[in-house]
Design an enzyme around this catalytic site. Structure first.
Site, PDB file in Angstrom:
ATOM      1  N   SER A 132       0.828  -1.197   0.000  1.00  0.00           N
ATOM      2  CA  SER A 132       0.000   0.000   0.000  1.00  0.00           C
ATOM      3  C   SER A 132       0.867   1.253   0.000  1.00  0.00           C
ATOM      4  O   SER A 132       1.972   1.257   0.552  1.00  0.00           O
ATOM      5  CB  SER A 132      -0.908   0.010   1.233  1.00  0.00           C
ATOM      6  OG  SER A 132      -1.526   1.271   1.415  1.00  0.00           O
ATOM      7  N   TYR A 157      -2.365  -0.328   9.957  1.00  0.00           N
ATOM      8  CA  TYR A 157      -2.527  -0.881   8.615  1.00  0.00           C
ATOM      9  C   TYR A 157      -1.237  -0.740   7.814  1.00  0.00           C
ATOM     10  O   TYR A 157      -0.750  -1.688   7.209  1.00  0.00           O
ATOM     11  CB  TYR A 157      -3.681  -0.168   7.891  1.00  0.00           C
ATOM     12  CG  TYR A 157      -3.777  -0.503   6.427  1.00  0.00           C
ATOM     13  CD1 TYR A 157      -4.150  -1.779   6.008  1.00  0.00           C
ATOM     14  CD2 TYR A 157      -3.492   0.464   5.451  1.00  0.00           C
ATOM     15  CE1 TYR A 157      -4.233  -2.086   4.653  1.00  0.00           C
ATOM     16  CE2 TYR A 157      -3.572   0.157   4.109  1.00  0.00           C
ATOM     17  CZ  TYR A 157      -3.946  -1.113   3.709  1.00  0.00           C
ATOM     18  OH  TYR A 157      -4.016  -1.424   2.380  1.00  0.00           O
TER      19      TYR A 157
END
Length: 329
Positions: A132, A157
């Protein structure tokens, strides 16, 4: 270019990117084995609807289950002659990680370790996995390059995605397992996730509900249209995997290289949906980054492709699908 001779295993096949990639592979006549646990992080009806499209292809097989289920994963690798793994299953979202940390540990760390072990054991030709753009945190350098330091994540995350990259590198180094990590930059388009900007903002605009816009709408995102994302992954699947010259491990940015302010993104949605948004302008939220901006030169050189979809064209395509799916006039 390499040719796929056996089967591609796509984890998270009922998810946004997983669905689009699986459909592209199936349309090419490639055998696809898909797995998804259809969890309720967002409306399962959307996942089921995506899956119903994939199930129309004879060269698709679906298994419902979680990637952290080691026994299930090992049985699938034993049963199927898997050539390439595209690992897209994960617990997504920055804000959700603030209140549900254990979901990220299980899916993004335990699940990824299970995938790595199965790929190592069965000598998988190439593992392509989702990272990501969140790993860049609040790096001041712009655009973000895969050579930048990414050791200061500002959300759990992001920390799990950085951990995935380190885990993959270790397996590549020790076991010569070819792995490629993909740092996605704000993917949007038809069949997108309800918790992401395009769908969230559109739902609020239609319902005339307030949209919470952080940093007063001045945050910039490198919005990347889904067709450009799936084309990039497809070309990486067809390409020879990383070799010893690249330490068997590569990382690419998957972005549009054209950051757009959130307020501009909302204005384009307003135009296409024919309604004004009700805006609730708020300060920056913990865990959010000010700007994402991808340096995609290395990817473009390696696959001879770069994103071609402008934000105006992408929003137009998204809203056409949105109105069809929501049965709006």
């Amino acid at each position: 270019m390499n040719t796929i001779t056996r089967l591609v295993f796509v984890t998270g096949c009922a998810g946004f990117i997983g669905f689009h990639l699986s459909k592209r592979l199936l349309e090419e006549g490639i055998l696809v084995l898909g797995i998804d646990n259809i969890n309720d992080y967002y409306d399962t009806a959307l996942k089921t609807d995506r899956l119903s499209i994939l199930k129309q292809f004879q060269n698709f097989r679906f298994v419902k289950g979680s990637i952290e289920n080691q026994e299930l994963l090992e049985s699938l690798f034993e049963e199927h002659d898997i050539d390439i793994v595209v690992h897209l299953a994960a617990q997504p979202g920055v804000r959700y990680s603030l209140t549900n940390p254990h979901a990220y540990i299980q899916s993004n760390l335990v699940g990824f370790a299970t995938i790595l072990e199965c790929c190592k054991k069965h000598q998988i030709k190439h593992l392509i996995y989702a990272s990501s753009s969140s790993v860049y945190g609040n790096n001041k350098k712009s655009p973000s390059s895969v050579s930048d330091r990414v050791d200061q994540p500002i959300s759990l995350y992001a920390a799990t995605k950085k951990a995935n990259e380190l885990m993959a590198y270790t397996y590549s180094h020790i076991y010569r397992l070819p792995t490629t990590g993909l740092r996605f930059f704000t993917v949007y388009g038809p069949w997108g996730r309800p918790d992401m900007a395009a769908m969230t903002f559109s739902n609020a605009i239609i319902a005339q509900q307030p949209i919470e816009v952080y940093n007063y709408g001045l945050m910039k995102r490198d919005f990347t249209y889904i067709d450009d994302v799936k084309e990039s992954i497809f070309r990486l699947i067809k390409k020879e995997p990383p070799s010893e010259a690249a330490s068997f491990h590569k990382i690419y940015n998957i972005g549009n290289h054209q950051p757009v302010e959130l307020i501009t993104f909302i204005q384009l949605l307003e135009e296409q949906l024919g309604k004004k948004a009700v805006l609730k302008l708020l300060p920056l939220q913990p865990g959010e980054v000010l700007e994402t901006f991808a340096d995609i030169e290395e990817l473009a050189n390696d696959i001879n492709y770069k994103p071609t979809t402008s934000i105006e064209e992408g929003i137009n395509k998204f809203t056409k699908w949105y109105k069809w799916y929501k049965k709006l006039p």
